[in-house]
Write a protein that holds these residues in place. Structure first.
Motif: not given
Length: 327
Positions: A299-327
């Motif tokens: 609708d009139n709300t925008i939600i954004e998310e950013r995540s740091l992903v670290v890949r070690n061979n076939l192991d892909v893990r999330v180190t941190w996530r942040e989410r914020f909303a704006r209009r």
């Protein structure tokens, strides 16, 4: 003769009391309606928040799957990470209902319009600011010192961008002091907190103007990292090689568009003048750190998310996530 005269004040009092009762009932009814409307609005907002979380989490998992399959392909083929791979293709804004409509078991009637977009950014296409300090020794002999090679690279980048190198020296010394205390003193101190994200470099004294200029070329990663010459900017490549100028760095970026580099030796062939100046300690053609960006428009709300992903061979893990909303 006086009794009938008393009826008019009684009639007026009754009318006033009736008006007060009507006003009170109307006020209570209005309050109840407002409370009901407010509750429905809160419920709808909470439902949108939960749905947005599910969608963005699904998008993150999909990006992790792409990065894992890319790592599997690199292991079997020996390819490098470059900007022509599937993970580097951004997802343009698309309506979610168009995907659900393809599933006959889903009914999109009455569904809130939602639009999803996103991209995966190679963070090793940028110079890691935490590389300017290094931990030397073990046990009681552990010390933290500045890396002369990395300080030289960042000083060169500052000059290319027209930024004050005094700011760089202050930030590097502040980072060294913070890391030194973090190794031996668990108590709170007056030094800055160790930055985990790029924006937190402001804690070390880097100004907003400098952060805006550095953002396309600099990042903050948890571990020491190399610069991927297949994805880095010309300014970052130029700064990372002592004897390279910006024109030679642009030759590198032009050559990789024709054919991505599979080794550092291939880069040296492109620019023979820098042969012997590339090192596995500072440069590479593969990446293990990525930032996954998701953007959901409801609708009139925008939600954004950013995540740091670290890949070690076939192991892909999330180190941190942040989410914020704006209009």
């Amino acid at each position: 003769m006086k009794a009938p005269a008393l009826r008019h004040p009684q009639r007026g009092a009754a009318l006033l009391l009736a008006m007060l009762v009507v006003t009170l009932v109307a006020t209570l009814a209005s309050a109840a309606l407002w409370q009901q409307w407010r509750a429905s609005e809160v419920e709808q907002a909470e439902r949108q928040r939960v749905q947005a979380g599910w969608i963005l989490t699904g998008a993150l998992d999909w990006a992790r799957l792409i990065l894992r399959e890319d790592a599997r392909d690199n292991q079997s083929s020996g390819n490098a990470d470059h900007l022509g791979e599937p993970w580097a293709t951004p997802l343009e804004e698309a309506r979610l209902s168009s995907f659900l409509a393809a599933d006959k078991n889903n009914n999109t009637d009455g569904m809130l319009e939602a639009f999803l977009s996103g991209e995966v950014v190679d963070l090793q296409s940028r110079m890691n600011f935490l590389n300017v300090v290094r931990v030397v020794g073990t046990g009681a002999q552990t010390t933290v010192e500045l890396s002369e090679a990395d300080m030289g690279s960042f000083a060169k980048l500052y000059e290319l961008l027209g930024l004050p190198t005094s700011e760089l020296n202050t930030a590097a010394n502040e980072l060294r002091a913070s890391m030194r205390l973090a190794l031996s003193d668990p108590l709170p101190s007056r030094t800055s907190l160790l930055p985990k994200k790029f924006a937190q470099l402001a804690w070390l004294g880097i100004g907003h103007r400098s952060l805006a200029a550095l953002e396309p070329h600099v990042t903050v990663l948890p571990n020491r990292s190399t610069l991927n010459l297949n994805t880095a900017s010309a300014q970052a490549i130029c700064a990372s090689v002592p004897g390279m100028d910006l024109a030679q760095a642009r030759q590198v970026t032009a050559a990789r568009e024709r054919e991505p580099f599979k080794s550092l030796a291939a880069v040296s062939i492109t620019v023979p003048a820098i042969a012997g100046q590339l090192s596995d300690l500072y440069h590479g053609v593969r990446s293990n750190h990525f930032e996954v960006r998701g953007r959901l428009r409801l609708d009139n709300t925008i939600i954004e998310e950013r995540s740091l992903v670290v890949r070690n061979n076939l192991d892909v893990r999330v180190t941190w996530r942040e989410r914020f909303a704006r209009r």
